[in-house]
Scaffold this active site. Structure first.
Site, PDB file in Angstrom:
ATOM      1  N   SER A   1       0.821  -1.222   0.000  1.00  8.54           N
ATOM      2  CA  SER A   1       0.000   0.000   0.000  1.00  8.54           C
ATOM      3  C   SER A   1       0.850   1.265   0.000  1.00  8.54           C
ATOM      4  CB  SER A   1      -0.885   0.002   1.250  1.00  8.54           C
ATOM      5  OG  SER A   1      -1.429   1.281   1.473  1.00  8.54           O
TER       6      SER A   1
ATOM      7  N   TYR B   1      -2.190   5.133  -3.964  1.00  6.90           N
ATOM      8  CA  TYR B   1      -3.166   6.180  -3.675  1.00  6.90           C
ATOM      9  C   TYR B   1      -2.617   7.386  -4.417  1.00  6.90           C
ATOM     10  CZ  TYR B   1      -5.873   3.722  -0.099  1.00  6.90           C
ATOM     11  OH  TYR B   1      -6.707   2.857   0.561  1.00  6.90           O
TER      12      TYR B   1
ATOM     13  N   THR C   1      -5.939   2.429  -6.635  1.00 10.32           N
ATOM     14  CA  THR C   1      -7.192   2.348  -5.880  1.00 10.32           C
ATOM     15  C   THR C   1      -7.998   3.633  -6.095  1.00 10.32           C
ATOM     16  OG1 THR C   1      -6.188   0.883  -4.282  1.00 10.32           O
ATOM     17  CG2 THR C   1      -8.187   2.025  -3.579  1.00 10.32           C
TER      18      THR C   1
ATOM     19  N   LYS D   1      -8.522  -0.622  -9.055  1.00 10.70           N
ATOM     20  CA  LYS D   1      -9.195  -1.284  -7.929  1.00 10.70           C
ATOM     21  C   LYS D   1     -10.347  -0.424  -7.422  1.00 10.70           C
ATOM     22  CE  LYS D   1      -8.114  -3.102  -3.252  1.00 10.70           C
ATOM     23  NZ  LYS D   1      -8.519  -2.123  -2.243  1.00 10.70           N
TER      24      LYS D   1
ATOM     25  N   HIS E   1     -13.885  -2.125  -1.137  1.00 15.73           N
ATOM     26  CA  HIS E   1     -12.956  -1.781  -0.060  1.00 15.73           C
ATOM     27  C   HIS E   1     -13.394  -2.417   1.270  1.00 15.73           C
ATOM     28  CE1 HIS E   1      -9.533   1.204   0.216  1.00 15.73           C
ATOM     29  NE2 HIS E   1      -9.681   0.969   1.498  1.00 15.73           N
TER      30      HIS E   1
END
Ligand code: FNR
Length: 375
Positions: free
Chosen positions: A119, A142, A168, A250, A274
């Site tokens: 992440s 992100y 995402t 995603k 999520h």
């Protein structure tokens, strides 16, 4: 077989193999803040519950007298072969449940040859994680509202051997999450460092004072750069032009969005809500899967609600090429670091292997919607 034979001969595994019991054990171990950050979801938890209920609504119709002794879980994704249709979902700030955090997760996944998707909000840098494990590397973005920071993250990921980019889309700002808001808004996050974004040189160049001198100001700079404003479809070329490997979007739930992703030259999709942590009241991810699969000719991955081998069989039957495991491996991490993650993933793979064979199938490619009871 090893897990089963141990069980038969009275050698108990160090942790339960039952996902619900693992969660209970983690709950006993963790402080309320970290526990509820992981366990919690958006709003009233309706979508989180709907994700699980959708799996319960779909049922497998097992077939008999078939040759399924030799089973093969290998799965091709974006030109590479993986030992199973499974990856570990990107989950941020893992050091809130165990000090080794993403390092432990990456090592456990590497030992099994599966990707652990790192992440952007990880608590260890992508360089540290890459140096600690030799397995397949996928990086989750992100997407910052500062192109230089975006390009810096992509460059660091590329240089460190991350070959697949997962972008995402559903968390351009954090949703209404009562469990976190009731706990003075995640004070435990401050201690984790949010290493990947805060360590990035292009990000640091934006700060008036070094992160080490003023962590609060760094977090405040980070917040508007990664939060509060969505990107739009017309910005995707920036990522496409600056990433040579596969790009996977995603958080797609609508067939039209899936088609736009294909039109934008994306390589894959993750159908996901999520884990019910963003739009409470959103469609269960499993219910959105068939519509997305029917609308595009791209590999479709899936997450949100995978707990058992049967869940994986159901998602694959509805057209997913592979699934991402979310919360369950974090309970393993909390209980036993690398060993705990490995235990959870191996147990799930053993469950998948047995369920697939007992249902009458020998590989993921054999599964299609006819495997399931008609709705
Ligand atoms: C997440 N998820 C997530 N997704 C992502 O793209 N980047 C991230 O940093 C995080 N962080 C994160 C933290 C925690 C504590 C959770 C539980 C989830 C979402 C994750 O990748 C996945 O979509 C969900 O976990 C799937 O739902 P289940 O199976 O865990 O219910």
């Amino acid at each position: 077989l090893e897990i089963y034979l141990n069980g038969l001969t009275g050698v108990l595994p160090p942790y339960s193999v039952d996902p619900a019991k693992l969660q209970e054990a983690a709950r006993d171990l963790l402080d309320a803040g970290p526990y509820w950050y992981v366990a919690g979801s958006a709003g009233s938890g309706e979508t989180d519950r709907a994700n699980l209920a959708a799996f319960a609504r779909h049922r497998i119709v097992p077939r008999m007298l078939r040759e399924t002794t030799e089973r093969d879980l290998t799965t091709e994704l974006f030109g590479r072969t993986y030992p199973a249709p499974l990856a570990l979902a990107p989950i941020g700030v893992q050091s809130i449940v165990h000090p080794h955090g993403e390092l432990a997760t990456a090592r456990a996944a590497a030992a099994l040859g599966l990707p652990a998707i790192l992440s952007t909000a990880a608590s260890h840098t992508l360089e540290e994680v890459a140096a600690s494990a030799s397995g397949p590397r996928w990086y989750q973005l992100y997407w910052p509202h500062d192109d230089e920071v975006t390009l810096s993250l992509l460059e660091r990921a590329r240089k460190n051997g991350y070959d697949t980019l997962v972008v995402t889309l559903d968390t351009w700002t954090l949703a209404w999450r009562p469990n976190d808001l009731d706990r003075a808004y995640l004070p435990f996050l401050r201690g984790t460092g949010l290493a990947i974004p805060l360590s990035d040189p292009a990000f640091r160049a934006r700060l008036a004072r070094p992160v080490e001198e003023d962590l609060d100001a760094a977090i405040m700079t980070w917040a508007p750069m990664f939060n509060g404003r969505a990107h739009t479809w017309d910005q995707l070329p920036l990522l496409r032009e600056n990433w040579d490997g596969p790009i996977v979007l995603k958080g797609i739930l609508h067939p039209d969005d899936a088609r736009r992703a294909a039109d934008a030259g994306m390589d894959g999709i993750v159908v996901s809500n999520h884990g019910g942590r963003q739009v409470d009241g959103a469609v269960a991810a499993l219910d959105a899967l068939p519509g997305v699969v029917a609308s595009v000719d791209l590999p479709v991955l899936f997450d949100s609600g995978i707990r058992t081998g049967a869940d994986i069989v159901k998602a694959l039957a509805l057209g997913a090429r592979a699934v991402l495991l979310g919360r369950p491996y974090i309970w393993g991490l909390a209980l036993g670091g690398e060993d705990g993650v490995r235990h959870v993933v191996r147990s799930l793979l053993a469950d998948l292997d047995l369920t697939l064979g007992l249902a009458g199938f020998s590989s993921p490619a054999d599964l299609d919607p006819s495997v399931l009871e008609a709705p």
